[in-house]
Design a protein around this motif. Structure first.
Motif, short mmCIF file in Angstrom:
data_model
loop_
_atom_site.label_atom_id
_atom_site.label_comp_id
_atom_site.label_asym_id
_atom_site.label_seq_id
_atom_site.Cartn_x
_atom_site.Cartn_y
_atom_site.Cartn_z
N ALA A 18 20.96 6.47 54.45
CA ALA A 18 21.33 5.07 54.27
C ALA A 18 20.10 4.21 54.02
CB ALA A 18 22.11 4.56 55.48
N ILE A 19 19.05 4.46 54.76
CA ILE A 19 17.81 3.69 54.58
C ILE A 19 17.17 4.04 53.24
CG2 ILE A 19 15.45 3.38 55.43
CD1 ILE A 19 16.61 3.66 58.27
N GLU A 20 17.18 5.32 52.89
CA GLU A 20 16.62 5.73 51.61
C GLU A 20 17.39 5.11 50.44
OE1 GLU A 20 16.33 10.00 51.65
OE2 GLU A 20 15.15 9.95 53.49
N GLU A 21 18.71 5.05 50.57
CA GLU A 21 19.54 4.46 49.52
C GLU A 21 19.25 2.96 49.38
OE1 GLU A 21 24.23 3.51 48.58
OE2 GLU A 21 23.75 5.18 49.91
N LEU A 22 19.16 2.25 50.50
CA LEU A 22 18.86 0.82 50.46
C LEU A 22 17.47 0.57 49.89
CD1 LEU A 22 19.67 -2.09 51.04
CD2 LEU A 22 18.83 -1.79 53.38
N THR A 23 16.51 1.39 50.26
CA THR A 23 15.16 1.25 49.72
C THR A 23 15.16 1.44 48.21
OG1 THR A 23 14.19 2.04 51.79
CG2 THR A 23 12.82 2.19 49.82
N GLN A 24 15.85 2.46 47.74
CA GLN A 24 15.92 2.70 46.30
C GLN A 24 16.63 1.57 45.58
OE1 GLN A 24 14.24 5.32 44.83
NE2 GLN A 24 14.61 4.00 43.09
N LEU A 51 19.03 -18.98 46.10
CA LEU A 51 19.13 -17.94 47.13
C LEU A 51 18.74 -18.46 48.51
CD1 LEU A 51 17.51 -14.99 45.19
CD2 LEU A 51 19.92 -15.18 45.85
N ASP A 52 18.09 -19.64 48.54
CA ASP A 52 17.56 -20.22 49.77
C ASP A 52 16.60 -19.24 50.44
OD1 ASP A 52 17.23 -22.26 51.65
OD2 ASP A 52 18.79 -21.48 52.95
N LYS A 71 23.62 -7.68 51.07
CA LYS A 71 24.22 -8.98 50.73
C LYS A 71 23.28 -9.78 49.83
CE LYS A 71 26.02 -13.19 52.83
NZ LYS A 71 25.14 -14.33 52.89
N VAL A 72 22.01 -9.85 50.19
CA VAL A 72 21.04 -10.60 49.38
C VAL A 72 20.84 -9.91 48.03
CG1 VAL A 72 18.65 -11.40 49.24
CG2 VAL A 72 19.90 -11.62 51.38
N LEU A 73 20.80 -8.59 48.02
CA LEU A 73 20.65 -7.87 46.75
C LEU A 73 21.81 -8.17 45.81
CD1 LEU A 73 19.39 -4.38 47.98
CD2 LEU A 73 18.05 -6.26 47.03
N GLU A 75 23.58 -10.94 45.81
CA GLU A 75 23.39 -12.32 45.35
C GLU A 75 22.35 -12.38 44.24
OE1 GLU A 75 22.40 -14.62 48.82
OE2 GLU A 75 24.38 -14.37 49.71
N ILE A 76 21.26 -11.65 44.40
CA ILE A 76 20.21 -11.63 43.36
C ILE A 76 20.78 -11.05 42.07
CG2 ILE A 76 18.03 -10.58 42.68
CD1 ILE A 76 17.21 -10.75 45.68
N ALA A 77 21.49 -9.94 42.19
CA ALA A 77 22.08 -9.31 41.00
C ALA A 77 23.01 -10.27 40.27
CB ALA A 77 22.81 -8.03 41.39
N ALA A 78 23.81 -11.00 41.02
CA ALA A 78 24.74 -11.96 40.40
C ALA A 78 23.96 -13.05 39.65
CB ALA A 78 25.65 -12.56 41.45
N LEU A 79 22.91 -13.54 40.25
CA LEU A 79 22.13 -14.61 39.62
C LEU A 79 21.40 -14.15 38.36
CD1 LEU A 79 20.64 -16.43 42.73
CD2 LEU A 79 22.23 -17.40 41.07
N ILE A 80 20.82 -12.97 38.39
CA ILE A 80 20.06 -12.55 37.21
C ILE A 80 20.96 -12.05 36.09
CG2 ILE A 80 17.99 -12.00 38.55
CD1 ILE A 80 18.66 -9.02 38.12
#
Length: 82
Positions: A18-24, A51-52, A71-73, A75-80
């Protein structure tokens, strides 16, 4: 770590998927974001405001020295991708 803590031993030997997947996911999206920011000539501050998030934190993320939650990733993906 306790001598018979099998979960800790297993994690130490195999890592945490799970950590490796999130890191990637962080690294992949950071690379894509950096490319899009350059292509669209978008300032890092322009991404940070909706994004605040502090622009310095975004910069560390783009350099691979920081990670964000799923969650933040998202949001970033949606914005870009707008």
């Amino acid at each position: 770590m306790e001598e018979n803590d099998f979960v800790s031993i297993w994690l130490e030997e195999t890592g945490n998927p799970a950590i490796e997947e999130l890191t990637q996911r962080n690294l992949n999206l950071a690379d894509k974001t950096a490319t899009i920011l350059l292509e669209k000539k978008i300032d890092l501050n322009d991404l940070a405001i909706p994004l605040d998030i502090n622009p310095d934190e975004l910069n560390r993320w783009l350099q691979g020295r920081h990670s964000f939650s799923p969650k933040v990733l998202t949001e970033i993906a949606a914005l870009i991708n707008e």
